[in-house]
Design a protein around this motif. Structure first.
Motif, PDB file in Angstrom:
ATOM      1  N   ARG A   1      32.143  49.722  39.006  1.00  0.00           N
ATOM      2  CA  ARG A   1      33.079  50.879  38.835  1.00  0.00           C
ATOM      3  C   ARG A   1      34.477  50.618  38.982  1.00  0.00           C
TER       4      ARG A   1
ATOM      5  N   SER B   1      35.839  47.694  38.035  1.00  0.00           N
ATOM      6  CA  SER B   1      35.947  46.834  37.099  1.00  0.00           C
ATOM      7  C   SER B   1      36.242  47.861  35.837  1.00  0.00           C
ATOM      8  N   LYS B   2      35.554  48.888  35.618  1.00  0.00           N
ATOM      9  CA  LYS B   2      35.605  49.869  34.589  1.00  0.00           C
ATOM     10  C   LYS B   2      36.854  50.480  34.873  1.00  0.00           C
ATOM     11  N   GLU B   3      37.201  50.884  35.908  1.00  0.00           N
ATOM     12  CA  GLU B   3      38.547  51.759  36.128  1.00  0.00           C
ATOM     13  C   GLU B   3      39.778  50.745  35.895  1.00  0.00           C
ATOM     14  N   ASP B   4      39.638  49.330  36.267  1.00  0.00           N
ATOM     15  CA  ASP B   4      40.859  48.412  35.794  1.00  0.00           C
ATOM     16  C   ASP B   4      40.743  48.309  34.292  1.00  0.00           C
ATOM     17  N   SER B   5      39.735  48.122  33.679  1.00  0.00           N
ATOM     18  CA  SER B   5      39.900  48.149  32.370  1.00  0.00           C
ATOM     19  C   SER B   5      40.312  49.082  31.563  1.00  0.00           C
ATOM     20  N   GLU B   6      40.028  50.451  32.160  1.00  0.00           N
ATOM     21  CA  GLU B   6      40.695  51.572  31.437  1.00  0.00           C
ATOM     22  C   GLU B   6      42.129  51.885  31.709  1.00  0.00           C
ATOM     23  N   GLU B   7      42.518  51.336  32.877  1.00  0.00           N
ATOM     24  CA  GLU B   7      44.020  51.345  33.028  1.00  0.00           C
ATOM     25  C   GLU B   7      44.885  50.469  32.412  1.00  0.00           C
ATOM     26  N   LYS B   8      44.311  49.468  31.962  1.00  0.00           N
ATOM     27  CA  LYS B   8      44.878  48.576  30.650  1.00  0.00           C
ATOM     28  C   LYS B   8      45.223  49.055  29.598  1.00  0.00           C
ATOM     29  N   LYS B   9      44.200  49.828  29.008  1.00  0.00           N
ATOM     30  CA  LYS B   9      44.469  50.385  27.897  1.00  0.00           C
ATOM     31  C   LYS B   9      45.501  51.505  27.723  1.00  0.00           C
TER      32      LYS B   9
END
Length: 61
Positions: A51, A53-61
């Motif tokens: 979860r 990791s998914k939140e971190d990847s969404e923040e980078k977008k």
């Protein structure tokens, strides 16, 4: 049909019963709750990490 089911076949109720009996014989009745607690804790940590990791990847977008 995937390759895993070709090698393992279809697991039926008798195979599951045999596996349960073998686990009981190997670990005993008192040790199994401790093993399941550890397994549950590991799964919980894995889900939390996924979860995050998914939140971190969404923040980078």
């Amino acid at each position: 049909m995937n390759s895993l089911s070709i090698y393992l076949g279809i697991v039926g109720p008798w195979q599951i019963a045999i596996i349960v009996v073998l686990v009981l014989l190997m670990f005993g009745g008192k040790k199994i709750p401790e093993l399941m607690k550890g397994l549950g804790g590991g799964l919980k940590e894995f889900k939390n990490a996924a979860r995050e990791s998914k939140e971190d990847s969404e923040e980078k977008k």
